[in-house]
Scaffold this motif. Structure first.
Motif: not given
Length: 252
Positions: A168-196
């Motif tokens: 009954f508790v709604k989990r957080p939702e994230f915009s695909e657009e925002v997540l794309a920006k997050a991935r772009e930010k971590v793409k040059d750090v392999p360990a973080l990119l894999a976790r992302f």
């Protein structure tokens, strides 16, 4: 003013508000809010700002809807000057002891981020009461992206996929657009990119990713809103005739 709103006569309404012979006739915030809302819907943000300035010049008291509209207009204009106006209005409101709505504050945060004022955005966000919303969750991610707080960013997303929440508790939702920006930010750090990518897959499986953009989330009108004004949401049906506006004699 309500008739002008119903008939989409924003030019006539604008002339009325600016008419010096009628100065003081529109003595409360309702008429100004209606006109700003109408101009916002039409995408006429500069004209809406003129109405806001006129309202302030006439010493008309702002209400909660006024602040939402004011910050939304400044957000859409997205300039150093509009950020300055937004900041000034917000500071004046806080000095007066006004309680700004979460939505108004979110517009201020988004504007500050767009103007690369990360410290200002962080400060405003920290003062939001009850930041448990989809919009706030996405703004928090954007703040971490802009501040290069990448490990903390990954942890926030990881935490969103975990926990024994009730169905009954709604989990957080994230915009695909925002997540794309997050991935772009971590793409040059392999360990973080894999976790992302691993976390992204979990979010996708659990239905925690929305296609709504941040702008859509900001300008969305809650369905349970009880105000007579339909703030920031395009109106397509006439309240008077219950017919689509494009079938109305007065439609543009």
């Amino acid at each position: 003013m309500r008739l002008c709103y119903e008939l989409d006569l924003e030019e006539s309404a604008l002339e009325l508000i600016k008419d010096q012979h009628l100065r003081g006739f529109f003595s409360d915030s309702t008429s100004f809010n209606i006109l700003m809302d109408m101009l916002f819907i039409k995408g006429r943000y500069s004209s809406a700002l003129e109405v806001l300035i006129e309202m302030k010049n006439q010493d008309v008291k702002f209400n909660k809807d006024t602040y939402v509209l004011a910050f939304a207009i400044c957000y859409k204009l997205n300039s150093p000057e509009s950020l300055k106006i937004c900041t000034t209005l917000r500071e004046e409101a806080l000095i007066k002891g006004e309680v700004l709505s979460r939505r108004a504050s979110c517009f201020a945060v988004a504007l500050a981020l767009n103007q690369n004022q990360v410290a200002k955005a962080t400060s405003i966000f920290s003062q939001i009461m009850k930041p448990e919303s989809v919009l706030c969750a996405n703004l928090k991610i954007l703040i971490h992206i802009k501040a290069n707080m990448l490990k903390a960013l990954i942890q926030i997303l990881k935490d969103a996929t975990e926990g024994n929440l009730s169905k009954f508790v709604k989990r957080p939702e994230f915009s695909e657009e925002v997540l794309a920006k997050a991935r772009e930010k971590v793409k040059d750090v392999p360990a973080l990119l894999a976790r992302f990518d691993e976390i992204y897959e979990k979010l996708q499986i659990s239905g925690q990713i929305t296609t709504y953009t941040l702008d859509t989330l900001l300008c969305h009108t809650p369905g349970d809103r009880k105000s007579h004004m339909i703030l920031l949401n395009k109106r397509t049906v006439s309240h008077r005739t219950c017919q689509p506006l494009n079938q109305s004699l007065w439609a543009e």
